[in-house]
Design a protein around this motif. Structure first.
Motif, PDB file in Angstrom:
ATOM      1  N   VAL A   1      45.024  -2.886  -8.994  1.00  0.00           N
ATOM      2  CA  VAL A   1      45.889  -3.123 -10.166  1.00  0.00           C
ATOM      3  C   VAL A   1      45.842  -1.979 -11.174  1.00  0.00           C
ATOM      4  CG1 VAL A   1      45.648  -5.621  -9.910  1.00  0.00           C
ATOM      5  CG2 VAL A   1      44.117  -4.391 -11.481  1.00  0.00           C
ATOM      6  N   GLY A   2      45.096  -0.917 -10.857  1.00  0.00           N
ATOM      7  CA  GLY A   2      45.084   0.260 -11.719  1.00  0.00           C
ATOM      8  C   GLY A   2      44.194   0.158 -12.935  1.00  0.00           C
ATOM      9  N   LEU A   3      43.095  -0.584 -12.834  1.00  0.00           N
ATOM     10  CA  LEU A   3      42.197  -0.743 -13.978  1.00  0.00           C
ATOM     11  C   LEU A   3      40.796  -0.195 -13.724  1.00  0.00           C
ATOM     12  CD1 LEU A   3      43.008  -4.302 -15.398  1.00  0.00           C
ATOM     13  CD2 LEU A   3      43.631  -2.075 -16.368  1.00  0.00           C
ATOM     14  N   SER A   4      40.612   0.539 -12.664  1.00  0.00           N
ATOM     15  CA  SER A   4      39.275   1.058 -12.358  1.00  0.00           C
ATOM     16  C   SER A   4      38.707   1.898 -13.489  1.00  0.00           C
ATOM     17  CB  SER A   4      39.313   1.890 -11.064  1.00  0.00           C
ATOM     18  OG  SER A   4      39.462   1.054  -9.953  1.00  0.00           O
ATOM     19  N   ALA A   5      39.553   2.709 -14.082  1.00  0.00           N
ATOM     20  CA  ALA A   5      39.082   3.596 -15.152  1.00  0.00           C
ATOM     21  C   ALA A   5      38.778   2.837 -16.434  1.00  0.00           C
ATOM     22  CB  ALA A   5      40.129   4.681 -15.422  1.00  0.00           C
ATOM     23  N   HIS A   6      39.199   1.593 -16.519  1.00  0.00           N
ATOM     24  CA  HIS A   6      39.011   0.809 -17.746  1.00  0.00           C
ATOM     25  C   HIS A   6      38.172  -0.450 -17.503  1.00  0.00           C
ATOM     26  CE1 HIS A   6      42.264   3.290 -19.411  1.00  0.00           C
ATOM     27  NE2 HIS A   6      42.931   3.033 -18.295  1.00  0.00           N
ATOM     28  N   LYS A   7      37.489  -0.507 -16.379  1.00  0.00           N
ATOM     29  CA  LYS A   7      36.839  -1.760 -15.991  1.00  0.00           C
ATOM     30  C   LYS A   7      35.677  -2.155 -16.894  1.00  0.00           C
ATOM     31  CE  LYS A   7      33.762   0.231 -12.433  1.00  0.00           C
ATOM     32  NZ  LYS A   7      33.435   0.173 -10.986  1.00  0.00           N
ATOM     33  N   HIS A   8      35.143  -1.197 -17.673  1.00  0.00           N
ATOM     34  CA  HIS A   8      34.032  -1.516 -18.575  1.00  0.00           C
ATOM     35  C   HIS A   8      34.449  -1.509 -20.048  1.00  0.00           C
ATOM     36  CE1 HIS A   8      31.359  -1.666 -15.229  1.00  0.00           C
ATOM     37  NE2 HIS A   8      31.458  -0.372 -14.945  1.00  0.00           N
ATOM     38  N   GLU A   9      35.764  -1.514 -20.303  1.00  0.00           N
ATOM     39  CA  GLU A   9      36.277  -1.618 -21.670  1.00  0.00           C
ATOM     40  C   GLU A   9      36.636  -3.074 -21.954  1.00  0.00           C
ATOM     41  OE1 GLU A   9      39.589   0.993 -22.140  1.00  0.00           O
ATOM     42  OE2 GLU A   9      38.615   2.642 -21.050  1.00  0.00           O
ATOM     43  N   LYS A  10      36.426  -3.507 -23.174  1.00  0.00           N
ATOM     44  CA  LYS A  10      36.743  -4.897 -23.505  1.00  0.00           C
ATOM     45  C   LYS A  10      38.256  -5.117 -23.512  1.00  0.00           C
ATOM     46  CE  LYS A  10      32.531  -6.144 -25.957  1.00  0.00           C
ATOM     47  NZ  LYS A  10      31.918  -6.716 -27.184  1.00  0.00           N
ATOM     48  N   VAL A  11      38.656  -6.264 -22.980  1.00  0.00           N
ATOM     49  CA  VAL A  11      40.075  -6.584 -22.824  1.00  0.00           C
ATOM     50  C   VAL A  11      40.797  -6.654 -24.169  1.00  0.00           C
ATOM     51  CG1 VAL A  11      41.675  -8.378 -22.032  1.00  0.00           C
ATOM     52  CG2 VAL A  11      39.710  -7.763 -20.617  1.00  0.00           C
ATOM     53  N   LYS A  12      40.073  -6.992 -25.243  1.00  0.00           N
ATOM     54  CA  LYS A  12      40.713  -7.147 -26.554  1.00  0.00           C
ATOM     55  C   LYS A  12      41.382  -5.861 -27.026  1.00  0.00           C
ATOM     56  CE  LYS A  12      36.571  -6.253 -29.380  1.00  0.00           C
ATOM     57  NZ  LYS A  12      35.649  -6.841 -30.388  1.00  0.00           N
ATOM     58  N   GLY A  13      40.961  -4.733 -26.496  1.00  0.00           N
ATOM     59  CA  GLY A  13      41.564  -3.468 -26.875  1.00  0.00           C
ATOM     60  C   GLY A  13      42.715  -3.040 -25.987  1.00  0.00           C
ATOM     61  N   PHE A  14      43.062  -3.877 -25.015  1.00  0.00           N
ATOM     62  CA  PHE A  14      44.109  -3.532 -24.060  1.00  0.00           C
ATOM     63  C   PHE A  14      45.499  -3.794 -24.627  1.00  0.00           C
ATOM     64  CE2 PHE A  14      41.654  -4.095 -19.784  1.00  0.00           C
ATOM     65  CZ  PHE A  14      40.819  -3.054 -20.148  1.00  0.00           C
ATOM     66  N   SER A  15      46.475  -3.062 -24.104  1.00  0.00           N
ATOM     67  CA  SER A  15      47.873  -3.365 -24.376  1.00  0.00           C
ATOM     68  C   SER A  15      48.246  -4.644 -23.616  1.00  0.00           C
ATOM     69  CB  SER A  15      48.765  -2.223 -23.897  1.00  0.00           C
ATOM     70  OG  SER A  15      48.704  -2.116 -22.480  1.00  0.00           O
ATOM     71  N   SER A  16      49.404  -5.219 -23.938  1.00  0.00           N
ATOM     72  CA  SER A  16      49.824  -6.440 -23.244  1.00  0.00           C
ATOM     73  C   SER A  16      50.019  -6.187 -21.751  1.00  0.00           C
ATOM     74  CB  SER A  16      51.129  -6.980 -23.854  1.00  0.00           C
ATOM     75  OG  SER A  16      52.147  -5.996 -23.818  1.00  0.00           O
ATOM     76  N   GLY A  17      50.492  -4.996 -21.401  1.00  0.00           N
ATOM     77  CA  GLY A  17      50.661  -4.664 -19.992  1.00  0.00           C
ATOM     78  C   GLY A  17      49.337  -4.581 -19.253  1.00  0.00           C
ATOM     79  N   MET A  18      48.325  -4.006 -19.883  1.00  0.00           N
ATOM     80  CA  MET A  18      47.002  -3.914 -19.259  1.00  0.00           C
ATOM     81  C   MET A  18      46.369  -5.296 -19.122  1.00  0.00           C
ATOM     82  SD  MET A  18      45.527  -0.442 -21.057  1.00  0.00           S
ATOM     83  CE  MET A  18      43.936  -0.495 -20.237  1.00  0.00           C
ATOM     84  N   LYS A  19      46.610  -6.158 -20.129  1.00  0.00           N
ATOM     85  CA  LYS A  19      46.101  -7.531 -20.019  1.00  0.00           C
ATOM     86  C   LYS A  19      46.756  -8.262 -18.852  1.00  0.00           C
ATOM     87  CE  LYS A  19      44.806  -8.185 -24.875  1.00  0.00           C
ATOM     88  NZ  LYS A  19      45.035  -8.948 -26.134  1.00  0.00           N
ATOM     89  N   GLN A  20      48.033  -7.983 -18.623  1.00  0.00           N
ATOM     90  CA  GLN A  20      48.719  -8.595 -17.496  1.00  0.00           C
ATOM     91  C   GLN A  20      48.133  -8.105 -16.175  1.00  0.00           C
ATOM     92  OE1 GLN A  20      50.505 -11.070 -17.722  1.00  0.00           O
ATOM     93  NE2 GLN A  20      52.328 -11.112 -16.459  1.00  0.00           N
ATOM     94  N   ARG A  21      47.758  -6.845 -16.120  1.00  0.00           N
ATOM     95  CA  ARG A  21      47.116  -6.309 -14.918  1.00  0.00           C
ATOM     96  C   ARG A  21      45.762  -6.991 -14.686  1.00  0.00           C
ATOM     97  NH1 ARG A  21      48.655  -0.668 -13.373  1.00  0.00           N
ATOM     98  NH2 ARG A  21      50.482  -0.071 -14.578  1.00  0.00           N
ATOM     99  N   ALA A  22      45.012  -7.213 -15.773  1.00  0.00           N
ATOM    100  CA  ALA A  22      43.715  -7.881 -15.648  1.00  0.00           C
ATOM    101  C   ALA A  22      43.881  -9.306 -15.143  1.00  0.00           C
ATOM    102  CB  ALA A  22      42.999  -7.874 -17.003  1.00  0.00           C
ATOM    103  N   ALA A  23      44.917  -9.998 -15.636  1.00  0.00           N
ATOM    104  CA  ALA A  23      45.183 -11.363 -15.172  1.00  0.00           C
ATOM    105  C   ALA A  23      45.578 -11.362 -13.710  1.00  0.00           C
ATOM    106  CB  ALA A  23      46.273 -11.991 -16.026  1.00  0.00           C
ATOM    107  N   LEU A  24      46.377 -10.385 -13.302  1.00  0.00           N
ATOM    108  CA  LEU A  24      46.785 -10.288 -11.897  1.00  0.00           C
ATOM    109  C   LEU A  24      45.583 -10.028 -10.999  1.00  0.00           C
ATOM    110  CD1 LEU A  24      49.067 -10.187  -9.798  1.00  0.00           C
ATOM    111  CD2 LEU A  24      49.321  -7.739 -10.312  1.00  0.00           C
ATOM    112  N   ALA A  25      44.641  -9.216 -11.483  1.00  0.00           N
ATOM    113  CA  ALA A  25      43.429  -8.951 -10.701  1.00  0.00           C
ATOM    114  C   ALA A  25      42.660 -10.237 -10.429  1.00  0.00           C
ATOM    115  CB  ALA A  25      42.550  -7.951 -11.449  1.00  0.00           C
ATOM    116  N   ALA A  26      42.566 -11.107 -11.430  1.00  0.00           N
ATOM    117  CA  ALA A  26      41.853 -12.374 -11.270  1.00  0.00           C
ATOM    118  C   ALA A  26      42.532 -13.264 -10.235  1.00  0.00           C
ATOM    119  CB  ALA A  26      41.762 -13.101 -12.610  1.00  0.00           C
ATOM    120  N   VAL A  27      43.872 -13.241 -10.226  1.00  0.00           N
ATOM    121  CA  VAL A  27      44.624 -14.043  -9.260  1.00  0.00           C
ATOM    122  C   VAL A  27      44.401 -13.529  -7.838  1.00  0.00           C
ATOM    123  CG1 VAL A  27      46.965 -14.611  -8.480  1.00  0.00           C
ATOM    124  CG2 VAL A  27      46.382 -14.786 -10.894  1.00  0.00           C
TER     125      VAL A  27
END
Length: 241
Positions: free
Chosen positions: A120-146
């Protein structure tokens, strides 16, 4: 082809009299099924009925041959979904969020977590807190969980709404890769009709709570028509009915 999702004459009405009426269609293994329709067409109500978030008033829904009402756990065992909004814990990192999800799936390894974050393209951000993400990055994180437990059916309600052009392209590549390489089946509700034309092999067009057209994209497009042409034609016909 294996029937993954069977929806037969499903009806759900609210007090406002809005909802869906006798919707029927089948999604087969490896399909990327695009669900289209204007706001209020009943797409989200249909998806909520399929995922058990609301109970249909009539009709039958079966997933992998299991009745949703009588065998809910078996029906949903291999289903991943995002309905309306994906959920991630803002105070955790994407990696920590996936570690929480993995607790429910003993077969999920650390390697799988890294694999999905890369997907989902979040490897470079995997140790950053989600609260600092853009809405698009949060959507990627949710997709990863699915995607983490390798579901056989993935149901997504407006998954590209908060994605930029690059994100939409990446989403399309992810979906196509999983459908082709792992026979993952997708049911996707979206307004991005041009992007869905490049992705979906089957579509269903809804209007006024009714499925007005459904079938293979290759069968519906003719004489240089685009999916937008077919969509608008069907909506115009439905309005005049």
């Amino acid at each position: 082809m294996e029937a993954v999702l069977e929806v037969k004459a499903v009806t759900k009405r609210y007090r406002s009299d809005r909802g869906i009426d006798r919707v029927s269609f089948t999604v087969y293994s490896g399909d990327i099924f695009g669900l289209f329709g204007p706001n209020g067409a009943g797409k989200t109500t249909l998806i909520k009925s399929i995922t058990g978030l609301c109970r249909a008033d009539a009709g039958q829904i079966a997933i992998f041959g299991h009745s949703l009402t009588e065998q809910f756990e078996q029906a949903m065992e291999h289903v991943g979904c995002i309905v309306e909004t994906g959920i991630s814990h803002d105070y955790l990192t994407p990696y920590q969020n996936l570690q929480l999800v993995a607790r429910y799936y003993p077969e999920v390894t650390r390697e799988r977590i890294d694999e999905v974050l890369e997907l989902v393209g979040l490897s470079a951000h995997k140790h950053e807190k989600v609260k600092g993400f853009s809405s698009g990055m949060k959507q990627r994180a949710a997709l990863a969980a699915v995607l983490l437990p390798k579901p056989r059916l993935v149901i997504l309600d407006e998954p590209t709404t908060s994605l930029d052009i690059e994100g939409v392209r990446d989403f399309r590549l992810i979906v196509n890769r999983l459908a082709q390489e792992e026979q993952t089946t997708f049911l996707i509700s979206s307004h991005s009709i041009h992007e869905m034309e490049r992705m979906c092999n089957r579509i269903g067009i809804m209007y006024g709570g009714v499925m007005v057209k459904e079938g293979l994209v290759s069968d519906l497009l003719s004489d240089g028509q685009t999916l937008e042409d077919v969509y608008l034609s069907q909506i115009d016909q439905a309005k005049g009915a």
